[in-house]
Scaffold this motif. Structure first.
Motif, PDB file in Angstrom:
ATOM      1  N   TYR A 274      36.009  37.648  32.093  1.00 40.13           N
ATOM      2  CA  TYR A 274      37.134  38.282  32.789  1.00 40.13           C
ATOM      3  C   TYR A 274      38.440  38.030  32.037  1.00 40.13           C
ATOM      4  O   TYR A 274      39.279  38.927  31.910  1.00 40.13           O
ATOM      5  CB  TYR A 274      37.240  37.759  34.214  1.00 40.13           C
ATOM      6  CG  TYR A 274      38.298  38.461  35.038  1.00 40.13           C
ATOM      7  CD1 TYR A 274      38.035  39.689  35.636  1.00 40.13           C
ATOM      8  CD2 TYR A 274      39.567  37.906  35.193  1.00 40.13           C
ATOM      9  CE1 TYR A 274      39.008  40.349  36.380  1.00 40.13           C
ATOM     10  CE2 TYR A 274      40.539  38.555  35.932  1.00 40.13           C
ATOM     11  CZ  TYR A 274      40.260  39.779  36.523  1.00 40.13           C
ATOM     12  OH  TYR A 274      41.231  40.434  37.245  1.00 40.13           O
ATOM     13  N   ILE A 275      38.614  36.815  31.545  1.00 43.13           N
ATOM     14  CA  ILE A 275      39.841  36.484  30.807  1.00 43.13           C
ATOM     15  C   ILE A 275      39.950  37.311  29.536  1.00 43.13           C
ATOM     16  O   ILE A 275      40.996  37.918  29.253  1.00 43.13           O
ATOM     17  CB  ILE A 275      39.882  34.979  30.482  1.00 43.13           C
ATOM     18  CG1 ILE A 275      40.018  34.151  31.767  1.00 43.13           C
ATOM     19  CG2 ILE A 275      41.046  34.666  29.540  1.00 43.13           C
ATOM     20  CD1 ILE A 275      39.923  32.647  31.539  1.00 43.13           C
ATOM     21  N   THR A 276      38.880  37.341  28.754  1.00 49.32           N
ATOM     22  CA  THR A 276      38.935  38.068  27.481  1.00 49.32           C
ATOM     23  C   THR A 276      39.052  39.578  27.697  1.00 49.32           C
ATOM     24  O   THR A 276      39.698  40.273  26.913  1.00 49.32           O
ATOM     25  CB  THR A 276      37.700  37.750  26.628  1.00 49.32           C
ATOM     26  OG1 THR A 276      36.514  38.100  27.352  1.00 49.32           O
ATOM     27  CG2 THR A 276      37.648  36.271  26.288  1.00 49.32           C
ATOM     28  N   TYR A 277      38.438  40.076  28.764  1.00 46.85           N
ATOM     29  CA  TYR A 277      38.512  41.511  29.061  1.00 46.85           C
ATOM     30  C   TYR A 277      39.952  41.925  29.373  1.00 46.85           C
ATOM     31  O   TYR A 277      40.367  43.045  29.061  1.00 46.85           O
ATOM     32  CB  TYR A 277      37.614  41.836  30.254  1.00 46.85           C
ATOM     33  CG  TYR A 277      37.555  43.302  30.625  1.00 46.85           C
ATOM     34  CD1 TYR A 277      36.638  44.159  30.020  1.00 46.85           C
ATOM     35  CD2 TYR A 277      38.421  43.843  31.579  1.00 46.85           C
ATOM     36  CE1 TYR A 277      36.581  45.509  30.353  1.00 46.85           C
ATOM     37  CE2 TYR A 277      38.381  45.183  31.914  1.00 46.85           C
ATOM     38  CZ  TYR A 277      37.451  46.009  31.300  1.00 46.85           C
ATOM     39  OH  TYR A 277      37.402  47.346  31.630  1.00 46.85           O
ATOM     40  N   ASN A 278      40.731  41.026  29.974  1.00 47.81           N
ATOM     41  CA  ASN A 278      42.070  41.371  30.442  1.00 47.81           C
ATOM     42  C   ASN A 278      43.186  40.866  29.541  1.00 47.81           C
ATOM     43  O   ASN A 278      44.354  40.885  29.942  1.00 47.81           O
ATOM     44  CB  ASN A 278      42.270  40.832  31.863  1.00 47.81           C
ATOM     45  CG  ASN A 278      41.434  41.584  32.882  1.00 47.81           C
ATOM     46  OD1 ASN A 278      41.668  42.750  33.154  1.00 47.81           O
ATOM     47  ND2 ASN A 278      40.441  40.916  33.453  1.00 47.81           N
ATOM     48  N   GLN A 279      42.856  40.423  28.336  1.00 48.53           N
ATOM     49  CA  GLN A 279      43.902  40.027  27.391  1.00 48.53           C
ATOM     50  C   GLN A 279      44.739  41.250  27.017  1.00 48.53           C
ATOM     51  O   GLN A 279      44.208  42.340  26.802  1.00 48.53           O
ATOM     52  CB  GLN A 279      43.287  39.415  26.144  1.00 48.53           C
ATOM     53  CG  GLN A 279      44.296  38.810  25.177  1.00 48.53           C
ATOM     54  CD  GLN A 279      43.608  38.087  24.023  1.00 48.53           C
ATOM     55  OE1 GLN A 279      42.486  38.439  23.643  1.00 48.53           O
ATOM     56  NE2 GLN A 279      44.255  37.074  23.472  1.00 48.53           N
ATOM     57  N   ALA A 280      46.052  41.073  26.967  1.00 46.43           N
ATOM     58  CA  ALA A 280      46.947  42.195  26.683  1.00 46.43           C
ATOM     59  C   ALA A 280      46.701  42.735  25.283  1.00 46.43           C
ATOM     60  O   ALA A 280      46.778  41.980  24.305  1.00 46.43           O
ATOM     61  CB  ALA A 280      48.402  41.764  26.827  1.00 46.43           C
TER      62      ALA A 280
ATOM     63  N   GLY B 137      48.687  38.208  24.814  1.00 53.13           N
ATOM     64  CA  GLY B 137      48.857  37.197  25.847  1.00 53.13           C
ATOM     65  C   GLY B 137      48.274  37.634  27.185  1.00 53.13           C
ATOM     66  O   GLY B 137      47.525  38.600  27.284  1.00 53.13           O
ATOM     67  N   TRP B 138      48.649  36.909  28.230  1.00 52.84           N
ATOM     68  CA  TRP B 138      48.264  37.245  29.599  1.00 52.84           C
ATOM     69  C   TRP B 138      49.474  37.104  30.499  1.00 52.84           C
ATOM     70  O   TRP B 138      50.383  36.334  30.221  1.00 52.84           O
ATOM     71  CB  TRP B 138      47.173  36.304  30.110  1.00 52.84           C
ATOM     72  CG  TRP B 138      45.823  36.504  29.504  1.00 52.84           C
ATOM     73  CD1 TRP B 138      44.809  37.296  29.962  1.00 52.84           C
ATOM     74  CD2 TRP B 138      45.324  35.888  28.320  1.00 52.84           C
ATOM     75  NE1 TRP B 138      43.710  37.208  29.143  1.00 52.84           N
ATOM     76  CE2 TRP B 138      44.000  36.344  28.123  1.00 52.84           C
ATOM     77  CE3 TRP B 138      45.854  34.980  27.396  1.00 52.84           C
ATOM     78  CZ2 TRP B 138      43.209  35.932  27.054  1.00 52.84           C
ATOM     79  CZ3 TRP B 138      45.078  34.570  26.333  1.00 52.84           C
ATOM     80  CH2 TRP B 138      43.777  35.049  26.167  1.00 52.84           C
ATOM     81  N   ARG B 139      49.468  37.873  31.603  1.00 52.51           N
ATOM     82  CA  ARG B 139      50.541  37.741  32.579  1.00 52.51           C
ATOM     83  C   ARG B 139      49.984  38.001  33.969  1.00 52.51           C
ATOM     84  O   ARG B 139      48.837  37.695  34.255  1.00 52.51           O
ATOM     85  CB  ARG B 139      51.704  38.670  32.232  1.00 52.51           C
ATOM     86  CG  ARG B 139      53.034  38.175  32.831  1.00 52.51           C
ATOM     87  CD  ARG B 139      54.263  38.731  32.124  1.00 52.51           C
ATOM     88  NE  ARG B 139      55.451  38.087  32.646  1.00 52.51           N
ATOM     89  CZ  ARG B 139      56.318  38.692  33.468  1.00 52.51           C
ATOM     90  NH1 ARG B 139      56.118  39.947  33.835  1.00 52.51           N
ATOM     91  NH2 ARG B 139      57.371  38.049  33.909  1.00 52.51           N
ATOM     92  N   TYR B 140      50.789  38.585  34.852  1.00 51.60           N
ATOM     93  CA  TYR B 140      50.407  38.702  36.263  1.00 51.60           C
ATOM     94  C   TYR B 140      49.297  39.716  36.496  1.00 51.60           C
ATOM     95  O   TYR B 140      48.462  39.535  37.373  1.00 51.60           O
ATOM     96  CB  TYR B 140      51.618  39.073  37.110  1.00 51.60           C
ATOM     97  CG  TYR B 140      52.777  38.111  37.005  1.00 51.60           C
ATOM     98  CD1 TYR B 140      52.554  36.742  37.009  1.00 51.60           C
ATOM     99  CD2 TYR B 140      54.092  38.562  36.887  1.00 51.60           C
ATOM    100  CE1 TYR B 140      53.601  35.844  36.912  1.00 51.60           C
ATOM    101  CE2 TYR B 140      55.148  37.670  36.792  1.00 51.60           C
ATOM    102  CZ  TYR B 140      54.897  36.320  36.802  1.00 51.60           C
ATOM    103  OH  TYR B 140      55.932  35.439  36.707  1.00 51.60           O
ATOM    104  N   GLU B 141      49.313  40.804  35.748  1.00 49.91           N
ATOM    105  CA  GLU B 141      48.325  41.861  35.935  1.00 49.91           C
ATOM    106  C   GLU B 141      47.426  41.958  34.699  1.00 49.91           C
ATOM    107  O   GLU B 141      47.843  41.626  33.591  1.00 49.91           O
ATOM    108  CB  GLU B 141      49.027  43.206  36.167  1.00 49.91           C
ATOM    109  CG  GLU B 141      49.827  43.273  37.469  1.00 49.91           C
ATOM    110  CD  GLU B 141      48.950  43.185  38.697  1.00 49.91           C
ATOM    111  OE1 GLU B 141      47.775  43.605  38.619  1.00 49.91           O
ATOM    112  OE2 GLU B 141      49.419  42.686  39.736  1.00 49.91           O
ATOM    113  N   PRO B 142      46.182  42.425  34.883  1.00 48.05           N
ATOM    114  CA  PRO B 142      45.294  42.590  33.730  1.00 48.05           C
ATOM    115  C   PRO B 142      45.918  43.462  32.641  1.00 48.05           C
ATOM    116  O   PRO B 142      46.503  44.506  32.929  1.00 48.05           O
ATOM    117  CB  PRO B 142      44.059  43.266  34.339  1.00 48.05           C
ATOM    118  CG  PRO B 142      44.052  42.818  35.764  1.00 48.05           C
ATOM    119  CD  PRO B 142      45.502  42.734  36.153  1.00 48.05           C
ATOM    120  N   GLU B 143      45.837  42.999  31.412  1.00 48.39           N
ATOM    121  CA  GLU B 143      46.324  43.696  30.225  1.00 48.39           C
ATOM    122  C   GLU B 143      47.844  43.859  30.188  1.00 48.39           C
ATOM    123  O   GLU B 143      48.375  44.546  29.323  1.00 48.39           O
ATOM    124  CB  GLU B 143      45.647  45.058  30.075  1.00 48.39           C
ATOM    125  CG  GLU B 143      44.131  44.969  29.957  1.00 48.39           C
ATOM    126  CD  GLU B 143      43.487  46.309  29.665  1.00 48.39           C
ATOM    127  OE1 GLU B 143      44.179  47.212  29.154  1.00 48.39           O
ATOM    128  OE2 GLU B 143      42.284  46.450  29.934  1.00 48.39           O
TER     129      GLU B 143
END
Length: 596
Positions: A396-402, A407-413
């Motif tokens: 889930y983390i890697t799927y939603n990396q911007a 990076g990552w923030r509040y929403e996926p991607e």
């Protein structure tokens, strides 16, 4: 092993299929994933490479000579019968000879007074003299940065305005903790070094080679760097959680790191307060006004609504003392907490499993904290029931990396920020230790993100850009250390010097936690300066009476979002820093005798 329903490992060949058979993500959603995921063969998982590439810079003189040689080659191919070609070639070679003749004259006349050093990167690695340590020394470097540029960024009026949405932003009225401490950090006056060197080596600057050697040796002497101490490694070879559960190792780490009986008692009282505020269903909430044992007796409840985030944060504090679902003083507390956490995970065949619950700002933090909690419980117990959920959380983390900045923030991607990204980085690195697969591209993109928010050659860090702040500098530096930076990295040396100069904050617990982690693992005189200030401040400010006894709260915009539970958990984890992670720059075998 306790009989957890959610940790029951299915027998071989009996894996339950995810709900629904459609290829659509929605049809494969399962809100009770732990009981329906089979354990993957962790031995077959390949580990991602941890080494990150370092930038390489060419010497300016070499670049210039290469350019001249290329031009010379081009001219040599011109028509030899052309008079203009002969004239141009003659003039060009004449000018080149004059330039080459002047170079040694310049080096010979460089007497190091002034003082401006123009040096080649061939002689030594890229290095910037900290203005804090050397006074008014101007250093001119090819492609480098003037020494006074970075210090200007650190003045209070240069700190950007706090964004209300940033959970770790700097507060203008944050004050450092004022306490006496023995600062043994070495400060060097470069002019004194130069004078002493010239008196001992009167002929060293008479030739160009001697001048270059003198510049190199002076810079090496002038570095205010803290060298490796006994038992330290330059590489990040430690960082595990093995020191928590073993009493012998924990006591050795506590004593060596500068903890004492008072700091341990304060951390234990904090765990007792957190346990008392666990809800009957096994969860924790940042707001405890409706808690049956509290009912508003404790002030300063939080406003964040993420129950998974609050539960994971509380579990991290308990595991910091070695408590798990199979052992420890708070065994049942931890068991109930993980049982609740498991019931709230949402699984999707394509995206993985996530624990995003609560507000927009808290959801992704909750997932990072939950993933980290799962990784730590596995490292402490080696309970294979956690392996599959860990891998799905990583997915889930890697799927939603911007995709835009890594990076990552509040929403996926969503384009990332430093605080969220480093929590994700810590979760991924811990998952990798547990045997999970993390794509190599994920590490590369995370490194690029940290590069994008760094300044002063990697010693300072901003939130969403490279405008430096104290809290994000501490966060960014720990992210770099956890990513594999060497102990002797120039930027780490300079960054820890900044943290040491700033000192602990009187209310920013987020900055305090990360800065304490950085300096604890960096060790040396800076840690011995920081530790008594931070340790004694937390001991002296812990609530001593009433229902709040054992907790902390300091007023501040971001502390109020998480409330008393958030502040207490981070303060407890700060006091556990001596043994929370094995020293990053020491092999874990260094402490093996204490465990025997």
């Amino acid at each position: 092993m306790p009989n957890f329903d959610f940790l029951t490992k299915p027998e071989a060949g009996s894996r339950q299929e995810a709900v629904g058979s459609s290829d659509s993500p929605e049809a494969n959603l399962n809100t009770t994933p732990f009981s329906q995921l089979a354990t993957r063969n962790s031995a077959a998982r390949r580990r991602a490479q941890t080494a990150l590439p370092h930038d390489c810079k060419e010497s300016l003189p070499l670049v210039a000579l290469d350019s001249l040689a290329t031009r010379n080659s081009q001219l040599a191919t011109e028509d030899e019968d052309s008079p203009w070609g002969i004239i141009i070639s003659f003039l060009f070679h004449f000018i080149v000879l004059i330039i080459l003749a002047l170079i040694p004259i310049y080096h010979k006349t460089n007497s190091f007074s002034g003082i401006s050093l123009i040096v080649s990167y061939d002689s030594f690695e890229d290095f910037t003299l900290p203005e804090d340590d050397f006074g008014d020394v101007a250093v001119s470097q090819a492609g480098g940065m003037q020494a006074d540029e970075s210090s200007a960024l650190l003045e209070e009026d240069a700190v950007p305005e706090t964004e209300s949405e940033n959970p770790a932003a700097e507060l203008d009225d944050v004050k450092p903790v004022e306490m006496e401490a023995d600062d043994t950090t070495r400060k060097v006056d470069l002019q004194d070094v130069i004078s002493a060197y010239n008196s001992e080596n009167p002929d060293s600057g008479e030739t160009a080679a001697g001048a270059n050697q003198q510049a190199n040796e002076i810079l090496q002497l002038g570095k205010s760097r803290e060298g490796l101490e006994a038992g330290q490694s330059d590489e990040a070879v430690g960082g595990g959680v093995n020191g928590r559960a073993d009493d012998g190792v924990r006591q050795k780490l506590l004593k060596e790191g500068g903890g004492n009986s008072n700091s341990e008692q304060a951390a234990d009282r904090a765990l007792a307060w957190i346990a008392m505020h666990q809800y009957p269903d096994g969860s924790w909430r940042f707001s405890f006004e409706k808690h049956p044992n509290c009912r508003g007796a404790c002030k300063n409840p939080g406003t964040e609504t993420s129950d998974t985030g609050a539960t994971a944060l509380a579990l991290l504090a308990f595991m910091g003392k070695g408590n798990t679902h199979v052992s420890g003083e708070y065994q049942q507390t931890v068991k109930q907490g993980f049982t609740y956490l498991a019931s709230k995970g949402e699984f999707n065949e394509r995206r993985g499993m996530n624990f995003r619950r609560g507000s927009q700002h808290g959801g992704m933090y909750a997932h990072a904290l939950s993933t980290l909690a799962l990784c730590e419980i596995y490292e402490l117990t080696e309970d294979n029931a956690f392996l599959e959920p860990i891998q799905e959380c990583v997915n889930y983390i890697t799927y939603n990396q911007a995709p835009t900045n890594g990076g990552w923030r509040y929403e996926p991607e969503e384009p990332g920020d430093t605080t969220m990204t480093v929590w994700m980085l810590m979760a991924l690195r811990s998952a990798q230790k547990a045997g999970a697969t993390v794509p190599r591209a994920t590490w590369a993109n995370t490194s690029k993100f940290l590069d994008s928010v760094s300044s002063d050659h990697g010693a300072l860090y901003g939130y969403k850009d490279n405008s430096p702040r104290r809290s994000t500098t501490a966060v960014g530096l720990f992210g770099r250390m956890f990513s594999g930076w060497r102990r002797t990295e120039d930027a780490l040396d300079k960054g820890t010097s900044y943290l040491n100069d700033w000192g602990p904050s009187d209310k920013d617990v987020y900055y305090n936690y990360y800065a304490t982690l950085v300096l604890r693992h960096y060790e040396g005189p800076r840690w011995r300066t920081w530790n008594p200030k931070m340790r004694d401040y937390l001991i002296s400010t812990q609530a001593q009476t009433g229902h709040e006894s054992g907790s902390w709260f300091f007023p501040g915009e971001h502390n109020e979002a998480g409330g008393r539970l958030y502040v207490t958990a981070l303060c407890a984890m700060t006091l556990q820093v001596y043994y929370r992670y094995m020293p990053l720059y020491r092999p874990e075998t260094f402490y093996q005798d204490a465990a025997d």
